[in-house]
Design an enzyme around this catalytic site. Structure first.
Site, PDB file in Angstrom:
ATOM      1  N   GLU A 183     -26.615  17.180  32.633  1.00  0.00           N
ATOM      2  CA  GLU A 183     -27.426  16.258  31.951  1.00  0.00           C
ATOM      3  C   GLU A 183     -27.175  14.781  32.689  1.00  0.00           C
ATOM      4  O   GLU A 183     -26.182  14.273  32.025  1.00  0.00           O
ATOM      5  CB  GLU A 183     -27.198  16.325  30.677  1.00  0.00           C
ATOM      6  CG  GLU A 183     -28.353  15.947  29.635  1.00  0.00           C
ATOM      7  CD  GLU A 183     -28.254  14.314  29.309  1.00  0.00           C
ATOM      8  OE1 GLU A 183     -29.091  13.577  29.840  1.00  0.00           O
ATOM      9  OE2 GLU A 183     -27.419  14.104  28.826  1.00  0.00           O
ATOM     10  N   CYS A 209     -28.982   8.264  26.418  1.00  0.00           N
ATOM     11  CA  CYS A 209     -29.698   8.951  27.811  1.00  0.00           C
ATOM     12  C   CYS A 209     -31.280   9.134  27.570  1.00  0.00           C
ATOM     13  O   CYS A 209     -31.899   9.401  28.520  1.00  0.00           O
ATOM     14  CB  CYS A 209     -28.970  10.356  28.044  1.00  0.00           C
ATOM     15  SG  CYS A 209     -28.588  11.422  26.701  1.00  0.00           S
TER      16      CYS A 209
END
Length: 624
Positions: free
Chosen positions: A310, A348
């Site tokens: 990720e 993020c």
């Protein structure tokens, strides 16, 4: 049906009475089973000592030049990025220490793999209760170590963690139960299923931006699947790592299981390679940057360890012109502000680009400008000494909206990107585009909340992940052009689409379908992360998923099982090699006859239409 007896009246509805009695008994047994199960899985009270630095009255020394590195020392220096206050030092893990941690986890996992889902739920319920009972303490630890505000910690650390716990408690077992799969015509006598079994010892290398959630999230999933885990927290948030993982470790002990199922370590990058290529690790979850991901994946490849990656993104928020003036001001802009400035933009799935159609573009500029100019930066730190006051009664010294950044390392790059954009025609509406020296916390790491419009896709700032409190506004000529702009970066993590759901469904659906992303929120930001959906992206944002059913299954050994059905076993039906194909019995059979038999078998099993299948059966009979 009649029930007759010299002792019973004949005019009573005995069948109905019997059914009612059976119903009452069944209800009682089900209720009793449910109550017993609830008692067996009930949470247990336990405690974790709160760090002294989080208690009322503590005051840390202000570092003149805050850094995690100490000259002539291998220790990691911990400090509050919002104030520069020294929090302490942490000794980094060594290769030998990593070996011992993996061995301890592996030893504990063998017994843990045999536990029931009920026993695992009990541990998760125990963790959930502790978090709910100690929300503000946990938020305070996260604030001290990362520099974020209490509000950001409550939303980004506590809320998403308790949601994941609750989802796993309620739906985890269903996701991991063996799943029946269909058979085909030739193998109709087979029972097929897929099982998800424990992998062993897993590793999670997690980032600093959400030190509590990023540590607890993989622990929750790993424990529920029956595996053990080694969590490597970032050296930037080494102070909180042991406290946060101790919550899970102490919960395990309180429920009668080994605390060694959860191992915690912090190390320097040069040592991390020993962990990411360790033969005792069965899976790695990595949350971080693209450059580091290349190193981690290359290291993991040495031991063929699968990795879920990720990597953040350059998430777009598409604003269609169907949004009304009222909704734009009162609904959309507040959501955009949260999406951009939560955790000072160090998120993020934060909104890094606002892509607005013409009418919305012009309306957004004054609305965003006013709000961004009014943002207040500061530190969520305990007030001056107040003896005997519980930590949860502490209040921030300041009324603040956003906190600090983790370090000033990115400041020169951010400033350069902003200056480059301005030189290419962008307009600065708010902020300085530079480091902000806070009057009360001059040793903290602050960047001025900045707003730029007239950004074009060709500018470097439009394709570089900023991870900072910077709002970028891009103009799109149409919904299709907005999609084109949204897809113009290497990243593809999350996205948001805003429009009138009743009158503009076609354009909204087109954006959802055509935007390259792993996740999309409609008329919202990041909502997919609060409802148990799988989380992850594609392209430059990584691969694999955590969260939801897919996340749980992704850290299991997927085992396919094929066996004869019960009726087949009873009737003596099973796989038997035909004589024509048997290595010994069919040794003298010509190859052409064998091929003809197999061709007929293919027609019987897979031919379209009854006639073709019957011809296949006839050919098998001729060749047998």
């Amino acid at each position: 049906m009649e029930l007759s007896s010299p002792f019973l009246p004949k005019d009573l509805p005995w069948l109905e009475i019997a059914i009612a009695i059976v119903g009452v008994l069944l209800t009682y047994l089900v209720a009793k089973s449910t109550i017993f199960r609830a008692n067996d899985e009930a949470s247990v009270n336990f405690s974790v000592p709160l760090p002294e630095q989080c208690k009322a009255g503590w005051s840390g020394r202000i570092l003149e030049d805050p850094s995690i590195k100490i000259p002539r020392s291998s220790a990691i220096q911990c400090y509050n990025p919002a104030t520069g206050q020294l929090l302490g030092q942490v000794n980094p893990a060594t290769p030998d220490g990593i070996d011992r941690a993996v061995a301890r986890a592996a030893d504990a996992q063998r017994e843990w793999a045999t536990t029931t889902f009920g026993q695992r739920r009990k541990v998760l319920r125990t963790i959930l209760k502790f978090i709910l009972d100690n929300q503000e303490d946990i938020a305070t630890v996260a604030c001290l170590d990362s520099g974020k505000t209490k509000v950001d910690a409550m939303l980004g650390e506590i809320l998403v963690t308790v949601e994941k716990l609750k989802w796993t408690i309620q739906h985890g077992e269903k996701a991991l139960r063996p799943e029946r799969r269909p058979a085909n015509f030739l193998m109709m006598y087979k029972h097929n299923e897929v099982r998800w079994e424990p992998l062993g010892v897993l590793a999670a290398c997690v980032s600093w931006n959400y030190p509590f959630h990023n540590a607890l999230s993989p622990i929750i999933s790993t424990l529920f699947t029956g595996s053990a885990i080694l969590v490597k927290s970032s050296e930037q948030t080494a102070f909180s790592a042991n406290y946060f993982t101790s919550i899970a470790r102490n919960a395990l002990s309180a429920c009668g299981h080994s605390r060694n199922l959860v191992q915690s370590l912090v190390c320097w990058p040069q040592t991390a390679n020993h962990l990411t290529s360790h033969p005792g690790i069965s899976h790695i979850t990595f949350i971080g940057s693209r450059p580091v991901a290349h190193i981690v994946c290359a290291s993991a490849a040495k031991a063929l360890i699968p990795v879920c990656v990720e990597l953040g993104g350059k998430d777009p928020a598409i604003i269609l012109d169907s949004v009304s003036d009222s909704d734009l001001e009162h609904k959309v802009v507040p959501i955009l502000m949260k999406g951009i400035f939560t955790s000072s933009g160090q998120n993020c799935i934060g909104i890094e680009r606002i892509i607005a159609c013409p009418r919305s573009y012009d309306r957004l500029i004054p609305l965003l400008e006013n709000q961004i100019r009014s943002l207040r930066q500061g530190a969520s730190i305990p007030p001056p000494p107040q003896p005997q006051e519980p930590i949860h009664n502490n209040k921030s010294n300041e009324n603040i909206d956003i906190g600090a950044m983790i370090s000033p390392t990115s400041f020169p790059t951010l400033t350069s990107l902003i200056q480059s954009a301005l030189s290419q025609g962008a307009t600065l509406h708010a902020g300085t585009g530079k480091q902000h020296i806070h009057p009360s916390h001059p040793h903290g790491h602050y960047f001025s909340p900045t707003f730029l419009s007239a950004i074009t896709p060709s500018m470097p700032i439009a394709t570089t992940e900023l991870f900072a409190p910077i709002a970028l506004l891009l103009r799109a000529t149409s919904p299709s052009n907005a999609i084109e702009i949204a897809n113009s970066t290497p990243y593809a993590l999350g996205a948001s689409v805003f429009g009138d759901a009743s009158s503009d469904r076609k354009n909204i659906d087109m954006c959802v379908k055509e935007v390259k992303a792993g996740m999309v929120s409609v008329n919202d930001f990041g909502a997919y992360y609060a409802v148990g959906l799988p989380f992850g992206g594609r392209g430059g944002s990584g691969y694999g998923r955590f969260g939801g059913r897919e996340g749980l299954r992704g850290i299991c050994n997927l085992k396919s099982v094929c066996r004869d059905r019960g009726w087949a076993e009873w009737m003596g039906v099973g796989t038997k090699i035909p004589g024509v194909l048997d290595y010994v019995g069919g040794r003298e059979v010509p190859q052409g006859r064998k091929v003809a038999f197999l061709r007929g078998m293919m027609e019987l099993g897979y031919g379209e239409g009854v006639g073709r299948r019957l011809r296949g059966l006839w050919q098998m009979g001729r060749s047998a």
